[in-house]
Each structure stands twice: as C-alpha cells, then as structure tokens.
Enzyme design. Structure first.
Site, mmCIF file in Angstrom:
data_model
loop_
_atom_site.group_PDB
_atom_site.id
_atom_site.type_symbol
_atom_site.label_atom_id
_atom_site.label_comp_id
_atom_site.label_asym_id
_atom_site.label_seq_id
_atom_site.Cartn_x
_atom_site.Cartn_y
_atom_site.Cartn_z
ATOM 1 N N VAL A 34 39.599 43.192 30.222
ATOM 2 C CA VAL A 34 40.575 42.484 31.049
ATOM 3 C C VAL A 34 41.241 41.458 30.151
ATOM 4 O O VAL A 34 40.621 40.902 29.246
ATOM 5 C CB VAL A 34 39.927 41.811 32.283
ATOM 6 C CG1 VAL A 34 39.515 42.852 33.309
ATOM 7 C CG2 VAL A 34 38.737 40.962 31.897
ATOM 8 N N SER A 35 42.525 41.223 30.382
ATOM 9 C CA SER A 35 43.297 40.424 29.442
ATOM 10 C C SER A 35 43.089 38.929 29.589
ATOM 11 O O SER A 35 43.383 38.160 28.691
ATOM 12 C CB SER A 35 44.792 40.740 29.575
ATOM 13 O OG SER A 35 45.227 40.491 30.891
#
Length: 205
Positions: free
Chosen positions: A18-19
């Site tokens: 996930v960023s």
C-alpha cells in the site's frame, strides 16, 4: 522453471503493498491467502512507491529461488510505472527464474507458460500492454487533478492553510527590533509566533 539438479522444494510467496500508511491492505491479503499463500510467506510494505528500496520486498527477493512462485494481487504491486514493472518482471522471471501469478489477470501466470515459447511471448506481450495502460491511466489521473486544481484557483478557491493574522503589536515590536531594543527571538515570543515567522513577516515575505 526449476533448474536441473535443484534439490529444494519450491515455495509460494505473496507480496502486498500500500502506498501510504493510511491505506488498508486487507483486500490484497485476503486475495493472497485465498490462493493460497501461507501467512508466514506473505510480505507487506506500507511505504511510498518512489523506489524499490522497500525492506519487505527486498527480503522477499533474497528468498526467491528458481522454481519458487510469487503471487501478487495486481501488476502495479510490482512497480509505480511501466519501466519499473518491466524491470521487476524481468528480475523475477529471468534472473531469479521464479514464476509469477497476477491474481486479477489470469493471462499473467508463468507456471505453465514458462515451458512454452508461445505462452511466454503472450505473457510478456500482455505485461507490456497492461504496464503501459496502467502508467497512462496514472498520468491521466495526475493531469485531471492538476486541471481541477487550476480551475478551482481560477474560481478563487485557496489551497493550503489560511495565512496567520498579524498581531496588532507586530508593527511596534518590529520597530523595537529594527532599533536594536529587542531581539527577534524575544519579539516572536511576545507575539506567540516562531522566530522564523517573525523574521519572514518583518522582511515582508
């Protein structure tokens, strides 16, 4: 893709990313577990995608052996743009000689295709097309965001924190500071602002 004479058993690994730390990784983890990938073989990074110095991803690459299988939920988990995705795909399938399964794109499954030249060509071609489309869509999103911000500014919408009001005593304290009767730190303290803010205001910035 298991090398001739190799004696280890192939392992199945999963990778999720996930960023930002605010995003939820549950959807990716559920998909990996359902493959199934064992919990201890799932690697997760909650970091920016700016580069591939990601600790869990690097740990995973070090563990990959010929014949192992890497499972990801989507192709963009491997990179932030077309070039990075291509490089990581090449690293995993050519250098590491491991297989890859992309869960949301059945054509990107090298387990059987790796034994067939035509299948390998199709998988590589599909990867190139999907990587290009993913990058183009990200660029279009950024362009639309920039256009939206520009249009909002034209309508008078202001972004960022509102400018702090200058206290009434500011002019007097600036005069005292310029006259050498008070230091900038003390002036800032009396106004309840930082020294940097006082100096910026004093210099008209």
């Amino acid at each position: 893709m298991l090398a001739e004479g190799a004696y280890w058993m192939a392992n199945i690994y999963g990778y999720a990313r996930v960023s930002t730390r605010e995003q939820n990784e549950d959807r990716q983890l559920i998909a990996l577990r359902g493959f199934p990938v064992r919990e201890e073989n799932i690697y997760l990074d909650k970091l920016s995608g700016r580069d591939f110095e990601r600790p869990q991803y690097q740990r995973l690459l070090k563990r990959l052996r010929p014949g192992d299988l890497l499972v990801v939920s989507a192709i963009d988990r491997l990179g932030r743009n077309y070039e990075e995705i291509q490089n990581q795909w090449r690293l995993i399938t050519k250098e590491k000689r491991a297989d890859v399964v992309v869960l949301d794109m059945p054509l990107l499954d090298t387990r059987e295709k790796g034994k067939d030249l035509t299948g390998t060509f199709v998988a590589d071609l599909v990867l190139q097309i999907l990587s290009y489309v993913a990058q183009t869509e990200r660029e279009n999103i950024r362009k639309r965001q920039a256009e939206g911000i520009a249009a909002a500014r034209q309508r008078g919408v202001k972004f960022g924190r509102p400018r702090m009001r200058v206290p009434e005593e500011f002019a007097r304290l600036v005069a005292d500071w310029q006259g050498g009767r008070i230091g900038s730190r003390d002036a800032a303290r009396r106004l309840g602002i930082s020294q940097d803010t006082f100096l910026r205001w004093a210099h008209g910035r």
